[in-house]
Design a protein around this motif. Structure first.
Motif, short mmCIF file in Angstrom:
data_model
loop_
_atom_site.label_atom_id
_atom_site.label_comp_id
_atom_site.label_asym_id
_atom_site.label_seq_id
_atom_site.Cartn_x
_atom_site.Cartn_y
_atom_site.Cartn_z
N LYS A 13 0.77 -1.19 0.00
CA LYS A 13 -0.04 0.05 0.09
C LYS A 13 0.80 1.21 0.21
O LYS A 13 0.66 2.25 -0.65
N ASP A 14 1.96 1.35 0.83
CA ASP A 14 2.55 2.36 0.85
C ASP A 14 3.49 2.56 -0.53
O ASP A 14 3.39 3.97 -0.77
N ARG A 16 2.40 1.87 -3.67
CA ARG A 16 1.36 2.34 -4.27
C ARG A 16 1.20 3.54 -4.25
O ARG A 16 1.09 4.33 -5.09
N ASP A 17 0.78 4.02 -2.95
CA ASP A 17 0.49 5.53 -2.51
C ASP A 17 1.50 6.47 -3.06
O ASP A 17 1.64 7.35 -3.55
N GLU A 18 3.01 6.28 -2.72
CA GLU A 18 4.11 6.76 -3.01
C GLU A 18 3.89 7.10 -4.64
O GLU A 18 4.53 7.84 -5.19
N SER A 22 -3.51 3.31 -8.10
CA SER A 22 -4.68 2.96 -7.47
C SER A 22 -4.56 1.29 -7.38
O SER A 22 -3.73 0.65 -8.03
#
Length: 71
Positions: A13-14, A16-18, A22
């Motif tokens: 998740k980290d 992906r967010d960086e 999506s």
């Protein structure tokens, strides 16, 4: 729920967010079901080593970088 599964999911998740990705978009990029990826991110799935490698490759990082710092 296994702590290592949760740690690995949070790592995904980290990353992906960086990268501004999506869940659905990243899943499509690596040829994985969005539902499966969501389960992995939540730590609800015991992800196979093959899929762990697939995820690392999708981020352009090594398998070691994906698991670095996990206990």
């Amino acid at each position: 729920m296994s702590t290592i599964r949760v740690q690995y999911g949070l790592r995904i998740k980290d990353l992906r967010d960086e990268r501004g990705l999506s869940q659905r978009g990243f899943a499509a990029r690596i040829g994985m079901s969005p539902t499966y990826l969501a389960d992995v991110e939540r730590g609800a799935r015991n992800v196979s080593i093959d899929n762990m490698k697939r995820i690392a490759d999708g981020f352009g990082v090594t398998f070691h970088e994906m698991t670095e710092g996990m206990e």
